[in-house]
Enzyme design. Structure first.
Site, short mmCIF file in Angstrom:
data_model
loop_
_atom_site.label_atom_id
_atom_site.label_comp_id
_atom_site.label_asym_id
_atom_site.label_seq_id
_atom_site.Cartn_x
_atom_site.Cartn_y
_atom_site.Cartn_z
N ASP A 12 6.63 15.73 -14.10
CA ASP A 12 6.08 16.52 -12.98
C ASP A 12 6.67 17.93 -13.00
O ASP A 12 7.89 18.10 -13.06
CB ASP A 12 6.43 15.87 -11.64
CG ASP A 12 5.62 14.61 -11.36
OD1 ASP A 12 4.72 14.28 -12.16
OD2 ASP A 12 5.92 13.95 -10.35
N ALA A 41 4.83 5.03 -12.71
CA ALA A 41 6.29 5.01 -12.80
C ALA A 41 6.93 5.10 -11.41
O ALA A 41 7.98 4.51 -11.17
CB ALA A 41 6.77 6.16 -13.69
N THR A 214 -4.14 3.63 3.80
CA THR A 214 -3.09 4.53 4.30
C THR A 214 -3.74 5.85 4.69
O THR A 214 -4.54 6.39 3.93
CB THR A 214 -2.00 4.76 3.23
OG1 THR A 214 -2.60 5.36 2.08
CG2 THR A 214 -1.32 3.47 2.83
N GLY A 219 -0.95 6.57 9.97
CA GLY A 219 -0.30 5.32 9.60
C GLY A 219 -1.09 4.53 8.57
O GLY A 219 -1.77 5.11 7.72
N GLY A 245 2.76 7.63 -1.07
CA GLY A 245 1.86 6.48 -1.26
C GLY A 245 2.44 5.48 -2.25
O GLY A 245 2.35 4.27 -2.04
N ASP A 246 3.03 5.98 -3.32
CA ASP A 246 3.62 5.10 -4.34
C ASP A 246 4.80 4.32 -3.75
O ASP A 246 4.99 3.14 -4.03
CB ASP A 246 4.10 5.93 -5.54
CG ASP A 246 3.02 6.85 -6.07
OD1 ASP A 246 1.83 6.48 -6.01
OD2 ASP A 246 3.35 7.97 -6.53
N GLY A 281 10.31 15.97 -4.57
CA GLY A 281 10.16 15.26 -5.84
C GLY A 281 9.45 13.94 -5.68
O GLY A 281 9.06 13.54 -4.59
N SER A 285 12.82 10.97 -5.03
CA SER A 285 12.79 10.99 -3.56
C SER A 285 12.65 9.58 -2.97
O SER A 285 12.76 9.39 -1.75
CB SER A 285 11.63 11.86 -3.07
OG SER A 285 10.40 11.24 -3.36
O1 RIB Z 1 1.67 10.11 -6.55
C1 RIB Z 1 2.40 11.19 -7.03
C2 RIB Z 1 2.26 11.30 -8.52
O2 RIB Z 1 0.94 11.62 -8.85
C3 RIB Z 1 3.10 12.39 -9.15
O3 RIB Z 1 4.39 11.96 -9.49
C4 RIB Z 1 2.25 12.85 -10.32
O4 RIB Z 1 2.83 12.59 -11.56
C5 RIB Z 1 0.91 12.13 -10.16
O5 RIB Z 1 0.76 11.07 -11.01
#
Ligand code: RIB
Length: 294
Positions: A12, A41, A214, A219, A245-246, A281, A285
């Protein structure tokens, strides 16, 4: 439960800007950071930091080897990440003064994954395991079909959305995660529809899947059969929403893997995401279990 995230692994490049660039505009950024990301990842990182057993599979170039070191340092098993003679996926991320972002992706290794690699990887997984997907790699339909043939559960975050998503075997998914924009596109409803209405549309369209919607400050919503839940956000100072979100997905799945009910899992996922947005980040983060569960 073991988790296998087959997904993107990105470098990123984060540009801090006053506002998201408009067409034809040139803008100075106030900082530039090279960091570790990729929706796949990031999901693996969140799962591992939440304490789940997670394997990450994908493909990187030699420029991305530092990503493996990071993933391993958080306890992610990276034996199924292949290397190739090309570039690692990249994301050019603008983060504005309100913490919102805009992302341009370059697929790199994420788009060089082969069916043979997928078959070889899935051979080690089966019933009791869950495959975790997003929409940043190739051969996603093969992944869904083969995983289901092997008795795995499959969770997919339909992000980023593009119309080719409709070619995927979405009705085979066990969990579908979408934000409000992806949900409206997937449910073929107007974006300004009420969230509850969008949720109902998705529950009706994909009755075999648990739907997690989401909606940022609104919320998150859950729908499956007759079960419905809403989890409000937990207030936090927003520095950078990247990977929120991840984080939500990783902590939600890790909680489900520990036997929690969806409503409880949504709470912990929301708490984890509220910490992620307070930091800059992506992978870095994402909070550790001790910060979330106390
Ligand atoms: O969801 C965030 C991610 O989306 C970032 O880390 C970027 O690499 C994209 O894949």
């Amino acid at each position: 439960m073991r988790f296998l995230t087959y997904g993107s692994t990105n470098i990123d490049l984060i540009f801090t800007v006053d506002h998201i660039l408009a067409a034809g505009e040139t803008l100075q950024s106030t900082s530039l950071t090279k960091s570790a990301g990729g929706k796949g990842a990031n999901q693996s990182t969140a799962l591992a930091k939440a304490g789940a057993a997670v394997f990450h599979a994908g493909k990187i170039g030699s420029d991305g080897l530092f990503l493996l070191d990071l993933l391993q340092s958080w306890g992610v098993d990276t034996r199924y990440v292949r290397t190739y003679d090309g570039a690692t996926g990249q994301a050019l991320i603008q983060v504005d003064r309100t913490g919102q972002n805009a992302i341009i992706l370059y697929g790199g290794g994420n788009k060089a994954i082969t069916v043979d690699e997928i078959e070889e990887t899935l051979a080690s997984f089966g019933e009791g395991d869950m495959l975790v997907l997003q929409n940043e790699i190739v051969h996603t339909d093969t992944l869904i079909r083969r995983a289901k043939e092997r008795g795995m559960q499959v969770c997919m975050n339909i992000a980023p959305f593009d119309p080719s998503v409709f070619d995927l075997s979405l009705s085979m998914l066990d969990i579908i995660v979408v934000n409000e924009i992806e949900a409206a596109a997937l449910g073929r409803v107007a974006q300004k529809s009420a969230y509850e209405e969008i949720l109902e549309q998705l529950v009706a369209a994909y009755p075999g899947a648990q739907i997690l919607l989401t909606v940022g400050a609104g919320g998150s919503y859950y729908g499956f059969g007759n079960e419905r839940h809403h989890q409000p956000i937990i207030e936090a100072e927003v520095v950078d929403t990247t990977a929120a979100g991840d984080t939500f997905i990783g902590y939600y799945l890790a909680s489900i893997g520990r036997g929690l009910e969806p409503k409880e899992a949504m709470y912990w996922a929301t708490k984890a995401a509220s910490i992620t947005v307070s930091r800059s980040g992506a992978m870095a983060s994402i909070p550790y279990a001790s910060e979330v569960f106390g």
